[in-house]
Design a protein around this motif. Structure first.
Motif, short mmCIF file in Angstrom:
data_model
loop_
_atom_site.label_atom_id
_atom_site.label_comp_id
_atom_site.label_asym_id
_atom_site.label_seq_id
_atom_site.Cartn_x
_atom_site.Cartn_y
_atom_site.Cartn_z
N GLN A 31 40.78 54.22 38.72
CA GLN A 31 40.57 55.13 37.59
C GLN A 31 40.48 54.27 36.34
O GLN A 31 41.44 53.57 35.99
N VAL A 32 39.33 54.32 35.69
CA VAL A 32 39.17 53.57 34.45
C VAL A 32 39.79 54.38 33.31
O VAL A 32 39.64 55.60 33.27
N ALA A 33 40.50 53.71 32.43
CA ALA A 33 41.16 54.42 31.32
C ALA A 33 40.11 55.08 30.42
O ALA A 33 38.99 54.58 30.29
N PRO A 34 40.49 56.21 29.80
CA PRO A 34 39.54 56.91 28.91
C PRO A 34 39.04 55.97 27.81
O PRO A 34 39.80 55.17 27.27
N GLY A 35 37.77 56.07 27.52
CA GLY A 35 37.19 55.26 26.45
C GLY A 35 36.83 53.84 26.86
O GLY A 35 36.37 53.05 26.04
N MET A 36 37.06 53.54 28.14
CA MET A 36 36.77 52.18 28.61
C MET A 36 35.52 52.17 29.49
O MET A 36 35.24 53.15 30.19
N GLU A 37 34.82 51.05 29.47
CA GLU A 37 33.74 50.83 30.43
C GLU A 37 34.25 49.92 31.53
O GLU A 37 35.14 49.10 31.32
N LEU A 38 33.66 50.09 32.72
CA LEU A 38 34.00 49.24 33.85
C LEU A 38 33.10 48.01 33.82
O LEU A 38 31.87 48.15 33.82
N ALA A 39 33.69 46.82 33.78
CA ALA A 39 32.91 45.58 33.84
C ALA A 39 33.04 45.03 35.26
O ALA A 39 34.15 44.90 35.77
N VAL A 40 31.93 44.76 35.89
CA VAL A 40 31.93 44.34 37.30
C VAL A 40 31.14 43.05 37.44
O VAL A 40 30.05 42.91 36.90
N SER A 41 31.70 42.11 38.19
CA SER A 41 30.99 40.85 38.43
C SER A 41 31.37 40.31 39.80
O SER A 41 32.45 40.61 40.31
N THR A 42 30.50 39.55 40.40
CA THR A 42 30.83 38.98 41.71
C THR A 42 30.32 37.56 41.80
O THR A 42 29.34 37.19 41.16
N ASP A 43 31.01 36.74 42.55
CA ASP A 43 30.66 35.34 42.74
C ASP A 43 30.91 34.95 44.18
O ASP A 43 31.90 35.35 44.77
N MET A 44 30.03 34.14 44.70
CA MET A 44 30.11 33.75 46.10
C MET A 44 30.34 32.24 46.16
O MET A 44 29.70 31.49 45.44
N LEU A 45 31.24 31.82 47.01
CA LEU A 45 31.49 30.39 47.20
C LEU A 45 31.21 30.04 48.66
O LEU A 45 31.79 30.63 49.57
N LEU A 46 30.32 29.09 48.89
CA LEU A 46 29.95 28.68 50.24
C LEU A 46 30.50 27.29 50.55
O LEU A 46 30.28 26.36 49.76
N ALA A 47 31.13 27.18 51.71
CA ALA A 47 31.62 25.86 52.13
C ALA A 47 30.44 24.91 52.28
O ALA A 47 29.38 25.29 52.77
N GLY A 48 30.63 23.67 51.86
CA GLY A 48 29.58 22.66 52.00
C GLY A 48 28.57 22.72 50.87
O GLY A 48 27.71 21.86 50.75
N HIS A 49 28.70 23.75 50.05
CA HIS A 49 27.76 23.88 48.95
C HIS A 49 28.51 23.97 47.62
O HIS A 49 28.24 23.23 46.68
N HIS A 50 29.48 24.89 47.59
CA HIS A 50 30.29 25.04 46.39
C HIS A 50 31.60 24.29 46.49
O HIS A 50 32.27 24.08 45.49
N PHE A 51 32.00 23.97 47.69
CA PHE A 51 33.25 23.21 47.85
C PHE A 51 33.20 22.44 49.16
O PHE A 51 32.43 22.78 50.07
N PHE A 52 33.99 21.39 49.23
CA PHE A 52 34.08 20.62 50.46
C PHE A 52 34.69 21.50 51.55
O PHE A 52 35.66 22.22 51.30
#
Ligand code: ADP
Ligand code: MG
Length: 341
Positions: A31-52
């Motif tokens: 439930q988003v509080a009254p008067g607020m907008e929902l901010a949504v973001s996503t990030d993907m991390l791949l082994a061997g590409h973004h991390f060892f």
């Protein structure tokens, strides 16, 4: 061998006091509080590409959420909820316990509830979706900068890239220098409080995940502006500064990603308020230049000469994967560490 449901129950089911319904049903309820907008973001991390592939699972859990928190910080939003989707090659319980500890550690610190996700077998991939709240109409967008605004940076930039360059044997750091730079790479601090305080003050903001030139470039493109920066003012840490005679270190400062500091713009008249925020948060905030009508993004040295970078920042699909492909330090065969969003 633990089942998928055992794993979810043991490692990823925690109370979610900020949600109507958390993990365990077909969907979470929030439930988003009254008067607020929902901010949504996503990030993907791949082994061997973004991390060892053999990266420390605690740090991975931390960083997977940290990079998402950083995106909300750049919007001026307050983080509230997250989902976590994992593809795992195997049900390694020690790995999962450490990963969950890192994830929930930073989740607690920033008041984020894990409310759902998905768990499947496959090559190691970590995908976090973050949700937060921002007062309606007040989010910091990339498109809001105006000509004549000052360009600001938080903290130091370039340390994460310098640490990565060291791990990839492109630069040699002393042990104490490695120790000083590695946290920026493995456990970056998302600038959430700064983002919240910049609402109504900054005209635009972005987090530096792909390098200053690339990320400020996004602001300028979205705002239809150019900018001129003073190379000497760029906030390099003492360690990075000591190596700036090397082109690779200059590139870390101009185009190194992964620091997750904020770059934002504000009218010069707001300078005192920004300095007050810097003092209040204990986070150095540095004005490094100005925006203007057109002219692209130019970085000038003390003699007014253009400082060029060999790289422009990271682009997964760019024609020139500017930085050398991540090579592993002795250890994993196809390793890479290149976490960016
Ligand atoms: P469905 O079959 O409906 O997709 P799942 O069996 O995938 O449901 O998931 C069961 C519950 O566990 C859901 O509430 C889902 O959001 C949650 N969940 C699954 N994996 C994770 C995870 N890695 N972290 C947090 N919650 C998870
Ligand atoms: Mg599912």
């Amino acid at each position: 061998m633990a089942s998928e449901f055992d794993l979810i129950r043991r490692f990823f089911t925690r109370p979610a006091p900020g949600a109507v319904l958390g993990v365990g049903d077909d969907a979470a309820l929030i439930q988003v509080a009254p008067g607020m907008e929902l901010a949504v973001s996503t990030d993907m991390l791949l082994a061997g590409h973004h991390f060892f592939p053999d990266a420390d699972p605690f740090q991975l859990g931390y960083k997977a959420l940290a990079v998402n928190l950083s995106d909300l910080a750049a919007m001026g939003a307050s983080p509230r909820w997250a989902t976590l989707s994992l593809a795992l090659p195997e049900a390694d319980e020690a790995w999962l316990a450490a990963f969950a500890e890192g994830f929930f550690g930073i989740a607690r610190e920033y008041g984020v509830d894990l409310v759902g996700g998905d768990t499947t077998r496959g090559p190691l991939v970590i995908c976090v979706q973050i949700m937060g709240e921002v007062p309606a109409g007040q989010a910091l967008r990339r498109s809001g900068a105006r000509a004549g605004d000052e360009v600001w940076l938080s903290g130091h930039i370039g340390d994460a890239a310098l640490a990565l360059a060291h791990l990839q044997h492109r630069v040699t750091l002393q042990p104490h220098e490695v120790a000083a730079c590695l946290p920026a790479l493995h456990t970056p601090t998302p600038r959430v409080e700064l983002g919240e305080r910049l609402r109504g003050l900054a005209t635009s903001a972005i987090d530096i995940s792909d390098g200053l030139l690339a990320d400020l470039g996004h602001i300028l493109e979205c705002s239809g502006l150019g900018a001129e920066l003073a190379f000497a003012k760029l906030p390099a840490s003492p360690v990075l500064r000591a190596h700036l005679h090397q082109p690779v270190a200059r590139d870390c400062l101009l185009a190194g990603g992964d620091d997750y500091e904020l770059c934002f713009t504000a009218p010069p008249a707001r300078r005192a308020e920004i300095e007050t925020i810097g003092r209040a948060t204990g986070l150095p905030l540095t004005a490094v230049g100005r925006t203007g009508q057109g002219g692209g993004l130019r970085v000038l040295d003390e003699n007014g000469r253009l400082v060029e970078s060999q790289t422009k920042g990271f682009d997964h699909f760019g024609p020139d994967l500017s930085r050398p492909r991540p090579v592993s330090p002795p250890g994993p065969p196809d390793g890479g560490e290149d976490a960016r969003d």
